[in-house]
Design an enzyme around this catalytic site. Structure first.
Site, PDB file in Angstrom:
ATOM      1  N   GLU A 210     -25.008 -89.200 -16.973  1.00 43.73           N
ATOM      2  CA  GLU A 210     -24.418 -88.184 -17.839  1.00 43.73           C
ATOM      3  C   GLU A 210     -25.515 -87.264 -18.345  1.00 43.73           C
ATOM      4  O   GLU A 210     -26.706 -87.507 -18.116  1.00 43.73           O
ATOM      5  CB  GLU A 210     -23.634 -88.843 -18.991  1.00 43.73           C
ATOM      6  CG  GLU A 210     -24.468 -89.693 -19.917  1.00 43.73           C
ATOM      7  CD  GLU A 210     -23.619 -90.590 -20.843  1.00 43.73           C
ATOM      8  OE1 GLU A 210     -22.525 -91.039 -20.440  1.00 43.73           O
ATOM      9  OE2 GLU A 210     -24.073 -90.844 -21.974  1.00 43.73           O
ATOM     10  N   HIS A 248     -22.131 -90.382 -27.114  1.00 47.63           N
ATOM     11  CA  HIS A 248     -23.339 -91.194 -26.959  1.00 47.63           C
ATOM     12  C   HIS A 248     -24.528 -90.482 -27.613  1.00 47.63           C
ATOM     13  O   HIS A 248     -24.707 -89.273 -27.408  1.00 47.63           O
ATOM     14  CB  HIS A 248     -23.669 -91.408 -25.482  1.00 47.63           C
ATOM     15  CG  HIS A 248     -22.785 -92.422 -24.829  1.00 47.63           C
ATOM     16  ND1 HIS A 248     -22.536 -92.401 -23.474  1.00 47.63           N
ATOM     17  CD2 HIS A 248     -22.112 -93.480 -25.320  1.00 47.63           C
ATOM     18  CE1 HIS A 248     -21.742 -93.419 -23.161  1.00 47.63           C
ATOM     19  NE2 HIS A 248     -21.464 -94.080 -24.269  1.00 47.63           N
TER      20      HIS A 248
END
Lengths: 291, 383
Positions: A210, A248
């Site tokens: 990511e 995150h």
């Protein structure tokens, strides 16, 4: 074979006496994981559903022969617990705890790197599952079966999504490793891909990255030089706005670094096929596996 | 957490980072009062979390009370790259001999703090790094060893700072590093770091980012966050404990797990749509959290359709379905919903939704299919 966890795993759980820790540890045991100890200071000599609790990791190693640790304690205690497990000679430490301060993670990383025999996975990760053998963490094991695809991912649910699509096509997994979504993970893509490359059971590697940091770019360089097995990639967060943390702690594009397209370009430049959606990732993996 | 310049300076001052006298102000009158205290000439600086303040006219020098009044009036309320100026920082103007650059940043790749020093201050450091890499001295610090005077000397000599200020520049670097560690910062950037004609070294600007995960160690720092600039939906989501980021589009997104939600945004964009938000309900979301999520998503007036994309691990799909049914009862949405649920208890969830017969809720089996459907619905097509 599998990597990190398997039939030889003897698990000690830091935080076993907590609500979340006991729920998931007992779930892991039900799956077949050999859960041999809990570690909670002040609660030695108690047990949780028959699993003995010790005051220290050293006792858990001496009395129960623990070789793997799962860290489930709150963030302010987590770094200390990881260091204690390493000090006690535990070789594989899997930290589920989310929200550990970045400076604690820096300190832990730099202490652990002096010990070549220890490996930390996480923190802020769903754990490690070797289907049919052992599950350490919170991965919903029912969706996965034994097979030859190794999966390494910064995200839990995205891993389940890709793994489930592979399973529907009839393919299982050697091991599924969540390395976590924090800025300073104990294990990187490179570390886990190296283990999959050496694992005879793994025939194909799926890496799900990511935005944020440069771990995917570093993996691309490593793959070009050291990996013979096919690797299929995915990068989440291509459309995320710069400067914003996307859930995150580590998922943030800062200035010119950490963007998703650069990661895709780096992987494709070394021959890694990158799916644009999780479904495409599974489809590419299936195409390669079926030859 | 990114801090406004003056709040960053307050944090740095605790660790001996030298600065010029200054004061914050939220009104023109307060700015005038502050200027009378500090003296002239004085610099008036817009306080927004954005670069380009100078170019936008958000930083001006005043030589008199009248000029303070004039500049404060024009800067307050100004829009700088989408940020409205609500606060000013007034600071005594300094005589400048040299403009340097100093920073400590958490280098994720090296897993170590990176200390940087350059004599080319006052401009974007990316530009210096690209055009004059030799003018940027860098050093990784082993966090177990810490930052020592020899590190500072090495950086100062490598960067080529004026011989007369090697020591005060070193002291400044040590103070910045101390602040970086003690305050659990992930970035401390001083640009410019100014050397005055009498060889004083002072931080003229400050960019400080604190680690949200470490706030429990610094309860006082929790109040440093700037609420004035927060979007109303984001403020609402924060109150409800949801991870939410507002975006520019018209498709509301609900999902679980940061990676899957990021992926959902991408898949919707891939299908030709534009997401209105990132919303991660987290692991094990209960009905209450789902009602709160729907409320936040729908409070954005741009939203024309909503996509629920859930893969149940710890999160149970039946719980998500119950939450959605409850939310419908309370909020009675008028925009269409597309729901894709897979994973733990998905069969039960689908039958719950089928039985509830909610108006304008469309079930889809796959993530890609759900994205295509919600994009069509947002465009006003029947799907």
């Amino acid at each position: 074979m599998s990597i990190l966890v398997g039939e030889d795993t003897r698990l000690a759980v830091s935080g076993l006496t907590g609500r979340e820790g006991s729920y998931h540890a007992i779930n892991n045991r039900r799956y077949g994981t050999n859960v041999v100890a809990g570690v909670t200071p002040g609660k030695g000599a108690q047990d949780v559903e028959g699993v003995p609790v010790f005051n220290t990791f050293r006792e858990a190693v001496a009395a129960a022969d623990a070789n793997t640790a799962m860290i489930f304690v709150p963030p302010r205690f987590a770094a200390d617990s990881i260091l204690e497990a390493e000090d006690a000679g535990i070789a594989t430490i899997i930290a589920i705890t989310e929200g550990i301060p970045a400076h604690d993670e820096l300190m832990v990383f730099n202490v652990l790197k002096r010990n070549p025999d220890v490996r930390l996975v996480g923190p802020n990760c769903p754990g490690v599952l070797s289907p049919g053998k052992a599950n350490v963490g919170i991965i919903p094991a029912a969706f996965f079966k034994p097979g030859n695809v190794g999966v390494v991912s910064r995200s839990g649910t995205l891993t389940y999504q890709i793994g489930n699509e592979l399973a529907q096509s009839g393919f299982g997994n050697s091991t599924i490793v969540g390395i976590g979504g924090d800025p300073v993970p104990g294990s990187s893509f490179v570390d886990i891909i190296a283990l999959f490359e050496a694992d005879p059971e793994t025939e194909l590697i799926v890496m799900s990255g990511e935005i944020g940091g440069s771990a995917e770019e570093e993996a691309a360089t490593f793959i070009a030089e050291h990996v013979s097995k096919p690797v299929v990639g995915y990068i989440a967060g291509l459309t995320a706005p710069p400067g914003r943390t996307m859930g995150h702690a580590g998922a943030i594009v800062s200035g010119s670094s950490g963007g998703g397209q650069a990661k895709i370009d780096a992987l494709e430049a070394v021959g890694v096929r990158v799916g644009r959606t999780p479904t495409q990732v599974a489809a590419i993996a299936v195409e390669i596996l079926r030859g | 957490m990114d801090l406004l310049e003056y709040r960053g300076k307050q944090v740095l001052a605790r660790h001996g980072v030298a600065q010029l006298p200054g004061s914050e102000a939220t009104t023109v009158d307060a700015a005038v009062a502050a200027a009378e205290q500090i003296g002239f000439p004085i610099v008036i600086k817009a306080q927004v979390k954005s670069g380009g303040r100078g170019k936008a006219g958000g930083i001006r020098i005043a030589a008199s009370i009248d000029e303070v009044r004039e500049h404060a009036t024009s800067i307050l309320g100004m829009d700088i790259r989408g940020h409205t100026v609500r606060e000013l920082w007034l600071q005594r103007a300094s005589e400048i001999q040299s403009e340097y650059y100093a920073a400590v940043v958490l280098d994720r790749s090296a897993k170590a703090p990176l200390v940087m020093l350059s004599t080319q201050g006052g401009i974007e450091i990316e530009q210096v790094a690209a055009e004059h890499p030799e003018a940027l001295a860098t050093l990784h610090v082993d966090p177990l060893v810490g930052f020592h005077p020899f590190h500072a000397r090495r950086l100062a000599y490598e960067a080529g700072v004026d011989a007369g200020v090697v020591r005060p520049v070193g002291d400044m670097l040590a103070a910045i590093y101390e602040a970086f560690v003690r305050e659990d910062a992930t970035l401390v950037e001083i640009n410019p770091l100014v050397v005055t004609p009498d060889r004083e070294v002072v931080a003229l600007d400050a960019k400080v980012t604190l680690d949200d995960n470490a706030i429990f160690r610094h309860p006082d720092n929790a109040t440093l966050d700037d609420d004035a600039d927060v979007d109303p939906q984001e403020a609402m989501a924060r109150e409800r404990g949801l991870t939410y980021v507002k975006l520019d589009g018209d498709i509301g997104i609900f999902g679980n797990g940061a990676g899957l939600v990021m992926s959902t945004l991408d898949v919707v964009a891939h299908a030709g749509g534009a997401p209105a938000n990132f919303l991660d309900a987290g692991g094990g979301a209960k009905a209450e959290a789902i009602v709160a999520s729907v409320e936040v998503i729908l409070s954005n007036p741009n939203v024309k359709a909503v996509l629920f994309n859930v893969f149940g691990g710890i999160t149970r799909c039946d719980e998500v379905a119950r939450g959605l049914i409850e939310a419908y009862g309370i909020l009675q949405p008028t925009v269409p919903f597309v729901v894709r649920l897979d994973g733990t208890n998905d069969v039960e969830a689908r039958s719950l939704l089928a039985d509830a017969k909610l108006p304008n809720v469309h079930a889809e089996a796959t993530m890609d299919g759900a994205a295509a459907r919600v994009v069509a619905l947002a465009r006003g097509e029947s799907g």
